[in-house]
Design a protein around this motif. Structure first.
Motif, PDB file in Angstrom:
ATOM      1  N   GLN A  77       9.426   1.859  -5.628  1.00 52.69           N
ATOM      2  CA  GLN A  77      10.695   1.155  -5.674  1.00 52.69           C
ATOM      3  C   GLN A  77      10.847   0.431  -4.347  1.00 52.69           C
ATOM      4  OE1 GLN A  77      10.750  -0.379  -9.059  1.00 52.69           O
ATOM      5  NE2 GLN A  77      12.500  -1.749  -8.358  1.00 52.69           N
ATOM      6  N   SER A  78      11.478   1.055  -3.947  1.00 57.67           N
ATOM      7  CA  SER A  78      12.217   0.847  -2.879  1.00 57.67           C
ATOM      8  C   SER A  78      11.238   0.181  -1.718  1.00 57.67           C
ATOM      9  CB  SER A  78      12.433   1.639  -1.895  1.00 57.67           C
ATOM     10  OG  SER A  78      13.168   1.158  -0.691  1.00 57.67           O
ATOM     11  N   GLN A  79       9.542   0.231  -1.633  1.00 53.03           N
ATOM     12  CA  GLN A  79       8.670  -0.095  -0.660  1.00 53.03           C
ATOM     13  C   GLN A  79       8.403  -1.289  -1.584  1.00 53.03           C
ATOM     14  OE1 GLN A  79       6.506   2.976  -1.107  1.00 53.03           O
ATOM     15  NE2 GLN A  79       7.901   3.792   1.255  1.00 53.03           N
ATOM     16  N   ILE A  80       7.920  -1.395  -2.984  1.00 55.28           N
ATOM     17  CA  ILE A  80       7.663  -3.186  -3.041  1.00 55.28           C
ATOM     18  C   ILE A  80       8.518  -3.994  -3.685  1.00 55.28           C
ATOM     19  CG2 ILE A  80       8.047  -2.759  -6.114  1.00 55.28           C
ATOM     20  CD1 ILE A  80       4.766  -3.311  -4.961  1.00 55.28           C
ATOM     21  N   GLN A  81       9.405  -3.480  -3.581  1.00 49.55           N
ATOM     22  CA  GLN A  81      10.782  -4.703  -3.228  1.00 49.55           C
ATOM     23  C   GLN A  81      10.827  -4.694  -1.600  1.00 49.55           C
ATOM     24  OE1 GLN A  81      14.538  -2.120  -4.321  1.00 49.55           O
ATOM     25  NE2 GLN A  81      13.921  -2.804  -5.846  1.00 49.55           N
TER      26      GLN A  81
ATOM     27  N   THR B 215       9.854  -8.983  -1.374  1.00 52.30           N
ATOM     28  CA  THR B 215      10.621  -9.824  -0.569  1.00 52.30           C
ATOM     29  C   THR B 215       9.845 -10.713   0.618  1.00 52.30           C
ATOM     30  OG1 THR B 215      12.517  -8.332  -0.719  1.00 52.30           O
ATOM     31  CG2 THR B 215      12.785 -10.143   1.161  1.00 52.30           C
ATOM     32  N   LEU B 216       8.826 -10.416   1.264  1.00 51.96           N
ATOM     33  CA  LEU B 216       8.286 -10.440   2.215  1.00 51.96           C
ATOM     34  C   LEU B 216       7.341 -11.626   2.118  1.00 51.96           C
ATOM     35  CD1 LEU B 216       7.293  -7.225   4.547  1.00 51.96           C
ATOM     36  CD2 LEU B 216       9.024  -9.438   5.420  1.00 51.96           C
ATOM     37  N   ASP B 217       6.452 -11.310   0.456  1.00 50.74           N
ATOM     38  CA  ASP B 217       5.752 -11.868   0.267  1.00 50.74           C
ATOM     39  C   ASP B 217       5.312 -12.071  -1.522  1.00 50.74           C
ATOM     40  OD1 ASP B 217       2.947 -13.741  -0.477  1.00 50.74           O
ATOM     41  OD2 ASP B 217       1.443 -12.229   0.299  1.00 50.74           O
ATOM     42  N   PRO B 218       6.620 -12.716  -2.089  1.00 44.19           N
ATOM     43  CA  PRO B 218       7.106 -12.949  -3.626  1.00 44.19           C
ATOM     44  C   PRO B 218       5.853 -13.873  -4.193  1.00 44.19           C
ATOM     45  CG  PRO B 218       7.611 -14.501  -2.085  1.00 44.19           C
ATOM     46  CD  PRO B 218       7.280 -13.679  -0.957  1.00 44.19           C
ATOM     47  N   ARG B 219       4.821 -13.751  -3.470  1.00 40.71           N
ATOM     48  CA  ARG B 219       4.112 -14.728  -4.462  1.00 40.71           C
ATOM     49  C   ARG B 219       2.352 -14.029  -4.871  1.00 40.71           C
ATOM     50  NH1 ARG B 219       4.031 -21.752  -2.621  1.00 40.71           N
ATOM     51  NH2 ARG B 219       6.617 -21.634  -3.152  1.00 40.71           N
TER      52      ARG B 219
ATOM     53  N   ALA C 128      -0.546  -9.887  -6.425  1.00 39.84           N
ATOM     54  CA  ALA C 128      -1.028  -8.046  -6.291  1.00 39.84           C
ATOM     55  C   ALA C 128       0.452  -7.306  -6.056  1.00 39.84           C
ATOM     56  CB  ALA C 128      -1.549  -7.308  -5.027  1.00 39.84           C
ATOM     57  N   ILE C 129       1.167  -7.610  -5.786  1.00 42.53           N
ATOM     58  CA  ILE C 129       2.502  -7.090  -5.564  1.00 42.53           C
ATOM     59  C   ILE C 129       3.269  -6.910  -6.988  1.00 42.53           C
ATOM     60  CG2 ILE C 129       5.288  -7.648  -4.597  1.00 42.53           C
ATOM     61  CD1 ILE C 129       3.443  -8.134  -2.029  1.00 42.53           C
ATOM     62  N   GLY C 130       2.914  -7.973  -7.830  1.00 42.50           N
ATOM     63  CA  GLY C 130       4.037  -8.898  -8.660  1.00 42.50           C
ATOM     64  C   GLY C 130       3.070  -7.715  -9.617  1.00 42.50           C
ATOM     65  N   LEU C 131       2.013  -7.351  -9.804  1.00 44.49           N
ATOM     66  CA  LEU C 131       1.064  -6.161 -10.873  1.00 44.49           C
ATOM     67  C   LEU C 131       1.463  -4.642  -9.904  1.00 44.49           C
ATOM     68  CD1 LEU C 131      -2.178  -7.549 -10.590  1.00 44.49           C
ATOM     69  CD2 LEU C 131      -0.886  -7.492 -12.491  1.00 44.49           C
ATOM     70  N   GLU C 132       1.631  -3.849  -8.886  1.00 46.57           N
ATOM     71  CA  GLU C 132       2.066  -3.057  -8.439  1.00 46.57           C
ATOM     72  C   GLU C 132       3.808  -2.734  -8.796  1.00 46.57           C
ATOM     73  OE1 GLU C 132       2.481   0.886  -7.542  1.00 46.57           O
ATOM     74  OE2 GLU C 132       0.838  -0.504  -7.578  1.00 46.57           O
ATOM     75  N   ALA C 133       4.365  -4.290  -8.027  1.00 49.00           N
ATOM     76  CA  ALA C 133       5.861  -3.923  -9.114  1.00 49.00           C
ATOM     77  C   ALA C 133       5.741  -3.449 -11.007  1.00 49.00           C
ATOM     78  CB  ALA C 133       6.958  -5.240  -8.329  1.00 49.00           C
ATOM     79  N   GLY C 134       5.213  -4.442 -11.661  1.00 51.84           N
ATOM     80  CA  GLY C 134       5.184  -3.972 -12.894  1.00 51.84           C
ATOM     81  C   GLY C 134       4.343  -2.573 -13.083  1.00 51.84           C
ATOM     82  N   VAL C 135       3.729  -1.871 -12.487  1.00 51.48           N
ATOM     83  CA  VAL C 135       3.407  -0.534 -13.421  1.00 51.48           C
ATOM     84  C   VAL C 135       4.441   0.003 -12.899  1.00 51.48           C
ATOM     85  CG1 VAL C 135       1.598   1.361 -12.095  1.00 51.48           C
ATOM     86  CG2 VAL C 135       0.857  -1.412 -12.638  1.00 51.48           C
ATOM     87  N   ILE C 136       5.489  -0.208 -11.263  1.00 47.44           N
ATOM     88  CA  ILE C 136       6.016   0.787 -11.034  1.00 47.44           C
ATOM     89  C   ILE C 136       7.667   0.738 -11.496  1.00 47.44           C
ATOM     90  CG2 ILE C 136       7.745   1.764  -9.172  1.00 47.44           C
ATOM     91  CD1 ILE C 136       5.815   0.604  -6.675  1.00 47.44           C
ATOM     92  N   ALA C 137       7.760  -0.095 -12.714  1.00 47.35           N
ATOM     93  CA  ALA C 137       8.512  -0.714 -13.758  1.00 47.35           C
ATOM     94  C   ALA C 137       8.436  -0.096 -14.765  1.00 47.35           C
ATOM     95  CB  ALA C 137       8.809  -1.845 -13.786  1.00 47.35           C
TER      96      ALA C 137
ATOM     97  N   LEU D 147       0.943  -1.198  -0.116  1.00 47.97           N
ATOM     98  CA  LEU D 147       0.034   0.022  -0.645  1.00 47.97           C
ATOM     99  C   LEU D 147       0.901   0.664   0.056  1.00 47.97           C
ATOM    100  CD1 LEU D 147      -2.493  -0.650   1.978  1.00 47.97           C
ATOM    101  CD2 LEU D 147      -2.822  -1.298  -0.209  1.00 47.97           C
ATOM    102  N   SER D 148       2.194   0.903   0.909  1.00 49.22           N
ATOM    103  CA  SER D 148       2.582   2.100   0.408  1.00 49.22           C
ATOM    104  C   SER D 148       3.824   2.377  -0.387  1.00 49.22           C
ATOM    105  CB  SER D 148       4.166   1.896   2.046  1.00 49.22           C
ATOM    106  OG  SER D 148       3.571   1.844   3.329  1.00 49.22           O
ATOM    107  N   ALA D 149       3.958   1.477  -1.410  1.00 50.77           N
ATOM    108  CA  ALA D 149       4.469   1.360  -2.972  1.00 50.77           C
ATOM    109  C   ALA D 149       3.763   2.218  -3.748  1.00 50.77           C
ATOM    110  CB  ALA D 149       4.638   0.245  -3.250  1.00 50.77           C
TER     111      ALA D 149
END
Length: 237
Positions: free
Chosen positions: A208-212, A216-220, A223-232, A193-195
């Motif tokens: 980027q730092s927050q989504i990383q 790390t905490l929940d790689p599966r 929602a985290i993967g999708l957000e990481a893609g948006v940020i990237a 949510l912070s990311a």
């Protein structure tokens, strides 16, 4: 949520252009209510266990039982009855009555952590009613009572962030999320949510730092993967 509140749908933006950075992040606006907020007090009676179990299968029956309970008790016992009344009302979709019951339960009680949990549940119910200002008031009242309980502090901070975003107070929401990350640093959703908020406000380095950390905490978590893609994508990576 748990047995108490109907889950609010978590939405994760996929397309970087889906909404302007000033829009309320849906991940914060429609965040599922957190289960650890309603951990039972050790002194909760068998009667409350029974009432809460009934509220899962037959909210109207539990509501009637709780109303009768409230009518014949005082103090901590009445607070327990009002707790069940709020659960039953919430499970029946009557968020206004649920919030009122949780606030009344808080006011009947003296044990700080029970009071904090009731404030948190009232805040969640108000958020479900799109009453962000009342949610924030309830959550703010619960902060002092939550002192010493990191899980409660973090959960209240996350719901405060939701309310603050809904009120357009994104800077304060970011501060609330920072408090949540400090209180519950191993909670992947706090980092997600912070990311999301950092991305929506244009701070891609923080996002980027927050989504990383979330990954790390929940790689599966998809929602985290999708957000990481948006940020990237926004960062040109």
């Amino acid at each position: 949520m748990l047995s108490v509140l109907v889950p609010l749908i978590m939405q994760v933006g996929i397309a970087p252009t889906a909404s302007p950075v000033s829009a309320v992040p849906p991940e914060l606006r429609d965040r599922p209510v957190r289960e650890q907020v309603v951990r039972k007090d050790p002194a909760v009676s068998t009667a409350l266990d029974t009432c809460l179990a009934t509220a899962k299968s037959d909210p109207e029956k539990a509501r009637a039982l709780a109303e009768e309970w409230v009518s014949r008790t005082t103090g901590a016992q009445r607070a327990a009855g009002r707790h069940c009344l709020g659960v039953a009302a919430g499970n029946g979709g009557d968020w206004s009555a649920a919030a009122a019951a949780f606030l009344a339960a808080r006011d009947d009680a003296s044990e700080p952590r029970f009071r904090a949990r009731m404030s948190a549940l009232a805040g969640s119910a108000f958020l479900a009613e799109d009453e962000a200002d009342q949610a924030l008031s309830a959550l703010d009242a619960g902060q002092a009572d939550a002192a010493g309980d990191a899980a409660l502090i973090g959960a209240i901070a996350l719901d405060r962030a939701s309310a603050l975003v809904a009120l357009g107070r994104e800077g304060e929401a970011a501060s609330a999320l920072s408090e949540a990350r400090t209180a519950i640093p191993d909670d992947a959703q706090a980092w997600l949510l912070s990311a999301t908020l950092s991305r929506r406000t244009g701070d891609l380095a923080a996002a980027q730092s927050q989504i990383q950390q979330a990954a790390t905490l929940d790689p599966r978590d998809p929602a985290i993967g999708l957000e990481a893609g948006v940020i990237a994508a926004l960062g040109g990576r």
